[in-house]
Design a protein around this motif. Structure first.
Motif, PDB file in Angstrom:
ATOM      1  N   LEU A 596      -2.558 -13.967  32.350  1.00 37.23           N
ATOM      2  CA  LEU A 596      -1.910 -12.660  31.846  1.00 37.23           C
ATOM      3  C   LEU A 596      -2.036 -11.904  33.069  1.00 37.23           C
ATOM      4  O   LEU A 596      -2.964 -11.785  33.985  1.00 37.23           O
ATOM      5  N   SER A 597      -1.043 -10.909  33.090  1.00 40.51           N
ATOM      6  CA  SER A 597      -0.756 -10.089  34.505  1.00 40.51           C
ATOM      7  C   SER A 597      -1.673  -8.807  34.449  1.00 40.51           C
ATOM      8  O   SER A 597      -1.987  -8.569  33.347  1.00 40.51           O
ATOM      9  N   ALA A 598      -1.775  -8.049  35.590  1.00 39.16           N
ATOM     10  CA  ALA A 598      -2.508  -6.883  35.614  1.00 39.16           C
ATOM     11  C   ALA A 598      -2.019  -5.918  34.804  1.00 39.16           C
ATOM     12  O   ALA A 598      -2.558  -4.865  33.945  1.00 39.16           O
ATOM     13  N   ASN A 599      -0.429  -6.161  34.453  1.00 44.85           N
ATOM     14  CA  ASN A 599       0.258  -5.118  33.756  1.00 44.85           C
ATOM     15  C   ASN A 599      -0.063  -5.278  32.268  1.00 44.85           C
ATOM     16  O   ASN A 599      -0.246  -4.128  31.364  1.00 44.85           O
ATOM     17  N   ASP A 600      -0.352  -6.623  31.954  1.00 46.28           N
ATOM     18  CA  ASP A 600      -0.870  -6.770  30.413  1.00 46.28           C
ATOM     19  C   ASP A 600      -2.285  -6.051  30.071  1.00 46.28           C
ATOM     20  O   ASP A 600      -2.315  -5.660  29.163  1.00 46.28           O
ATOM     21  N   VAL A 626      -7.533 -17.587  28.572  1.00 50.79           N
ATOM     22  CA  VAL A 626      -6.491 -16.853  29.496  1.00 50.79           C
ATOM     23  C   VAL A 626      -7.130 -16.582  30.873  1.00 50.79           C
ATOM     24  O   VAL A 626      -8.403 -16.349  31.020  1.00 50.79           O
ATOM     25  N   GLU A 627      -6.281 -16.671  31.578  1.00 53.94           N
ATOM     26  CA  GLU A 627      -6.695 -16.640  33.257  1.00 53.94           C
ATOM     27  C   GLU A 627      -6.255 -14.993  33.507  1.00 53.94           C
ATOM     28  O   GLU A 627      -5.230 -14.216  33.364  1.00 53.94           O
ATOM     29  N   VAL A 628      -7.284 -14.296  34.164  1.00 52.78           N
ATOM     30  CA  VAL A 628      -7.425 -12.958  34.681  1.00 52.78           C
ATOM     31  C   VAL A 628      -7.253 -13.011  35.828  1.00 52.78           C
ATOM     32  O   VAL A 628      -8.261 -13.317  36.973  1.00 52.78           O
ATOM     33  N   THR A 629      -6.521 -12.326  36.591  1.00 54.20           N
ATOM     34  CA  THR A 629      -6.316 -12.082  38.149  1.00 54.20           C
ATOM     35  C   THR A 629      -7.184 -11.102  38.526  1.00 54.20           C
ATOM     36  O   THR A 629      -7.430  -9.984  37.939  1.00 54.20           O
ATOM     37  N   LEU A 656     -11.302 -16.376  35.668  1.00 56.75           N
ATOM     38  CA  LEU A 656     -11.068 -16.046  36.778  1.00 56.75           C
ATOM     39  C   LEU A 656     -10.154 -16.504  37.567  1.00 56.75           C
ATOM     40  O   LEU A 656     -10.781 -17.394  38.263  1.00 56.75           O
ATOM     41  N   ASP A 657      -8.962 -16.018  37.761  1.00 57.23           N
ATOM     42  CA  ASP A 657      -8.046 -16.935  38.810  1.00 57.23           C
ATOM     43  C   ASP A 657      -8.095 -16.518  40.070  1.00 57.23           C
ATOM     44  O   ASP A 657      -8.771 -15.718  40.458  1.00 57.23           O
ATOM     45  N   ASP A 658      -7.791 -17.231  41.115  1.00 53.66           N
ATOM     46  CA  ASP A 658      -7.691 -17.317  42.377  1.00 53.66           C
ATOM     47  C   ASP A 658      -9.158 -16.650  43.013  1.00 53.66           C
ATOM     48  O   ASP A 658      -9.199 -15.673  43.636  1.00 53.66           O
ATOM     49  N   PHE A 659     -10.075 -17.307  42.721  1.00 54.83           N
ATOM     50  CA  PHE A 659     -11.492 -16.711  42.731  1.00 54.83           C
ATOM     51  C   PHE A 659     -11.903 -16.959  44.226  1.00 54.83           C
ATOM     52  O   PHE A 659     -11.582 -17.788  44.959  1.00 54.83           O
TER      53      PHE A 659
END
Length: 769
Positions: A596-600, A626-629, A656-659
């Motif tokens: 889910l994007s930051a916009n979500d 759900v992956e959170v950036t 947490l994505d792209d840690f």
């Protein structure tokens, strides 16, 4: 509150009416004594105990009311407001109503319940006597008059009618109108007194009003008689003419008054002649005329002249200095930027339009747009005041280059626009822009912060007769976009190819919107493999777009477009619903992960979005992740944490994505309700040849495990990487192209129970290690 027309009676008059209710307190006590004596005589005559009770009650209420009136007179100073008067009137009505009801009951009992000739005559006599005083005493309270009329006359009429013989019925009916007579008489008395009070008050004040209005008005005023001499003036007029009183102006002519201004050095002789001519013409022509005059001391007065009645001319003059200065400020604000003082967008457009309209139409001109690089991060980290300080510093540097041939403007935000008139050629423009960029280099001190100025620019060069302002601004923006794309901190000159690229981008935006609306996107799934079993444990849902003309469009292209267009949330919803629906068809042990994007996370409905996708598909929440950036976490930490906790409460896992790619990822491990971290592929790129990278990777995994976090390592592309991960790092899950390209939903279903063929080699390698 007892007034017939509340709005028509001033508060002070109303207060006087209420005070009148409390006059002659001793008369009230005499009346109560009469009521009690008559009731007592009736009891003595017929022996009915009710009349003895009534005698005591009537006397008690009378005494009660009497002491209430005395209390008013002792505290009369307290009734200073209308609210105080209302309170006293309510108390008066309450006590008076009780007395009226008792007296009315006395009449009713004497005429109907215990009929007796003496009782009837006595009750009616004392009641009629009381009614005589109602109008005189209670005219100030219409409600009290109405209550007395009904409570005293009503029971007598009712008792007579209830005797049920014609003479008594007729007599009872004829008494009823007396209530209205009583009410009307009180209203008449009140209105007469009101008119008298108000008339006297108006007559006393009317003479003061004219003088007060004349001498307190902000305008100076003089009235001229048929001979042109002043017959009326006010204090403001005397003040302007430096005279002690308005009387000193009487008998003077308009010319002599204006010449006083000339003599005092306030007014130039030619201005005096102009003002006199304009005002004289207005008086003779009988129409209004206004003349604005500036005095030598900086003040501005507006003179107005008009013909009055009876051949009187009226001249008013007002100090409009504040208005003139405000108009100048408004004019400045409409044209210039409030922070930098540079021309704003609208005024720049006007200036450039005027410049291009004149002179040689075949000359060359240029427009350049300068945009500060990464300005948003300064606002976000140091605050808007510091950002404004940086904008001001840049504006100062640019303003130093302003000449009649170079206009500098602030378009808004961190964007500045420059117009170069009469440019010789491209090299001439380049030399000027290079000089500007050189002057902007270096650091500036803003509120104790040393900030380095870095900017990008786009410019366009064109012949005046072949372009216009708007076209040049659009092309300069395109060149700026290209400069940003090529690495910032530089400038680019517009080329035709940029226009074509821009049009292609706009068309792609339109096609992407259509694809989203028509659900023309598709979802593929990249396997996430369990390290211990080498089987698919979950899949990451990825969005793909197949353009009908351009073919497959990279997510790196259309995802930023979607964010720019504001439709990324719609894509997230589509991927979430599709992933949940497909995962529900896979084996129970296989889950799905959705990013889910930051916009979500800027909208609270993200929780409902997840809840609806689960309900619609029937998927168990435990199978959804759900992956959170980190971008989402940086926007609004408190709101994002709250939304993550709500999603997690549904039973959904949070990763947490792209840690490790951000600035403060480690702080999230204990602050956020996470279940898993996904280590970015950048940590794995040289893990086979760099012990330092390997130790760093092992450290992150060892740090996460005690916190109860599962670890996925992304970007596994070679068997060598996988072997090192298996033997040294030991993550829970791995993901990458080593396990194949993203698959369709059916492909995942087929492979979910399969084990990768190199599993045996991996296990033997692990045993040897």
């Amino acid at each position: 509150m007892g007034r017939t027309k509340t709005e028509s009676i001033p508060a002070d008059v109303y207060i006087q009416f209420v005070r009148s209710l409390f006059d002659n307190a001793h008369m009230l006590l005499i009346g109560a004594l009469c009521h009690a004596v008559i009731s007592l005589m009736v009891y003595w005559r017929n022996g009915e105990a009710i009349f003895l009770v009534l005698a005591c009650a009537l006397m008690s209420v009378g005494v009660w009311r009497y002491f209430g009136l005395l209390k008013f007179h002792r505290s009369q100073a307290e009734m200073q407001s209308e609210e105080d008067a209302k309170e006293w009137e309510r108390e008066y009505i309450f006590k008076g109503s009780i007395q009226a009801l008792m007296l009315g009951f006395f009449c009713f009992a004497s005429i109907y319940i215990y009929p007796d000739t003496y009782a009837e005559v006595g009750a009616v006599s004392v009641t009629m006597g009381s009614l005589v005083t109602v109008v005189a005493r209670n005219y100030g309270s219409p409600r009290m008059v109405s209550i007395f009329a009904v409570a005293l006359v009503g029971p007598i009429a009712a008792a007579l009618i209830l005797r049920l013989d014609m003479p008594h019925i007729v007599l009872g009916l004829l008494i009823v109108p007396f209530m209205f007579v009583l009410k009307g008489s009180a209203d008449h008395v009140r209105n007469v007194l009101f008119s008298a009070v108000v008339g006297h008050k108006q007559a006393r004040q009317i003479a003061l009003r004219f003088d007060r209005a004349l001498n307190t008005m902000s305008h100076g005023l003089v009235m001229l008689g048929p001979d042109g001499k002043v017959v009326v003036s006010n204090a403001e007029a005397a003040h302007l003419m430096s005279l002690k009183s308005p009387d000193a102006l009487l008998g003077r002519s308009m010319h002599s008054l204006l010449m006083r201004g000339v003599a005092g050095g306030m007014l130039a002789p030619k201005d005096c002649q102009y003002v006199e001519a304009q005002l004289t013409r207005a008086l003779h022509e009988g129409r209004n005329r206004k003349v604005l005059v500036g005095f030598t001391n900086g003040q501005h007065y507006e003179f107005s002249a008009r013909e009055g009645s009876q051949e009187l001319g009226v001249i008013t003059f007002e100090d409009v200095t504040a208005r003139v200065e405000a108009e100048n400020r408004i004019r400045f604000m409409a044209r210039y930027d409030s922070l930098t003082g540079l021309p704003n967008r609208a005024y720049f457009h006007e200036l450039v339009g005027d410049a291009m309209a004149g002179g040689n139409r075949e000359r060359m001109c240029a427009v350049a747009v300068i945009d500060l690089d990464d300005f948003k991060s300064i606002n976000d980290t140091l605050g808007h005041p510091v950002g404004d300080g940086l904008i001001y510093a840049v504006a100062e540097k640019l303003a130093a280059f302003a000449t009649p041939q170079l206009n500098v403007s602030r378009f808004g935000g961190d964007e500045f626009m420059l117009f170069f008139d009469d440019i010789e050629d491209e090299s001439h423009l380049a030399s000027q822009l290079e000089a500007i960029f050189t002057a902007m280099q270096g650091e500036v001190d803003v509120a104790g912060h040393a900030l380095r100025i870095q900017a990008s620019a786009g410019a366009v060069l064109a012949q005046v007769d072949s372009t216009d302002v708007d076209e040049m601004i659009v092309k300069a923006d395109l060149a700026l976009y290209k400069a940003k794309e090529l690495g910032k901190n530089g400038w680019r000159l517009f080329e035709a190819a940029m226009d074509a690229a821009f049009r292609t981008r706009q068309l792609m935006k339109a096609d992407l919107r259509s694809a989203v609306e028509a659900k023309g996107l598709r979802v593929v799934y990249q396997p996430i493999v369990a390290m211990d079993t080498m089987r698919i444990a979950s899949c990451e849902a990825l969005c793909r777009w197949d353009h009908p003309d351009l073919g497959a469009i990279s997510p790196a292209v259309f995802i930023p477009l979607a964010e720019e267009m504001g439709i990324i949330a719609e894509i997230s919803t589509f991927v979430l619903e599709a992933a949940c629906a497909e995962c529900a068809k896979w084996p129970e042990e296989t889950g799905v992960s959705v990013n889910l994007s930051a916009n979500d996370f800027r909208n609270r409905n993200v929780v409902q979005k997840v809840r609806d996708a689960l309900a619609k598909s029937g998927l168990s929440p435990q199978r959804l992740e759900v992956e959170v950036t980190e971008t989402a976490l940086l926007d609004d930490k408190s709101l994002t944490r709250e939304l993550i906790e709500e999603i997690r409460s549904l039973g959904v896992s949070i990763a947490l994505d792209d840690f490790g790619t951000g600035y403060s990822s480690l702080s999230y491990l204990h602050k956020l309700p996470l279940d898993k971290i996904k280590i970015d592929r950048s940590f794995l790129m040289d893990v086979t040849g760099s012990p330092r990278s390997l130790e760093l990777l092992k450290g992150i995994v060892n740090l996460s495990r005690p916190l109860g976090l599962r670890v996925t390592i992304e970007g596994v592309e070679t068997f060598e990487q996988l072997k090192i991960l298996s033997s040294e790092v030991k993550p829970d899950l791995v993901q990458g192209f080593l396990f194949g390209a993203p698959l369709s939903a059916s492909g995942i279903k087929t492979m979910s129970s399969m084990t990768w063929p190199f599993t045996r080699d991996l296990k033997s390698q692990t045993k040897r290690a």
